[in-house]
Design an enzyme around this catalytic site. Structure first.
Site, short mmCIF file in Angstrom:
data_model
loop_
_atom_site.label_atom_id
_atom_site.label_comp_id
_atom_site.label_asym_id
_atom_site.label_seq_id
_atom_site.Cartn_x
_atom_site.Cartn_y
_atom_site.Cartn_z
N HIS A 83 0.84 -1.20 0.00
CA HIS A 83 0.00 0.00 0.00
C HIS A 83 0.88 1.25 0.00
CE1 HIS A 83 -3.12 2.74 1.88
NE2 HIS A 83 -3.75 2.24 0.83
N ASP A 84 1.92 1.26 0.84
CA ASP A 84 2.87 2.38 0.85
C ASP A 84 3.53 2.55 -0.52
OD1 ASP A 84 2.40 2.94 3.53
OD2 ASP A 84 4.26 2.04 4.25
#
Length: 150
Positions: free
Chosen positions: A92-93
């Site tokens: 996600h990052d």
């Protein structure tokens, strides 16, 4: 005299063009970077697997200048209640950081958040009964948090 001066200037100009051209070619990011980024940030298990394989071999992707940095699940636990969410948070990052750098974050945020939720649900699928229910509830909470605050 003029001929030597002209030849010297031409050679200098050619050397300058060669150096500039080489520097530009060496620092150029592959044209398919947006497609590679899109492939690694879809909701499917195969997209996650492709990203995980690339993350394990980041040196092969150096030319793409991806930002692989992560703080995992930020201020939330990386492995809440023992559920291993840290790699889903890292992906996600990866999506957030790279789409922000590309200037296309807002157009992709919803999909990135959905991919995060799907990754978490795949983790929860390994459990059964009340443990699976607890994992899915935690996954839903994490998903709602990134939708609202991510």
């Amino acid at each position: 005299m003029h001929r030597r001066l002209a030849t010297g200037l031409a050679a200098s100009a050619l050397a300058l063009v060669t150096v500039v051209g080489t520097a530009t070619a060496a620092s150029a990011v592959p044209a398919d970077k947006p497609q590679v980024l899109a492939n690694w940030t879809q909701t499917s298990a195969s997209s996650y697997s492709g990203w995980a394989a690339a993350r394990a071999n980041q040196a092969a992707w150096t030319a793409y200048a991806f930002d692989w940095s992560t703080d995992y699940c930020s201020t939330s636990p990386d492995n809440p209640f023992g559920f291993p969410f840290s790699m889903s948070c890292a992906r996600h990052d990866f999506g957030y950081r790279n789409y922000k750098a590309a200037g296309t974050f807002s157009a992709n945020k919803s999909r990135l958040d959905s991919a995060f939720h799907e990754d978490l649900k795949r983790i929860c699928a390994a459990y059964s009964g009340g443990t699976r229910t607890s994992c899915n509830s935690t996954a839903w909470t994490y998903y709602q948090a990134v939708r609202a605050f991510g």
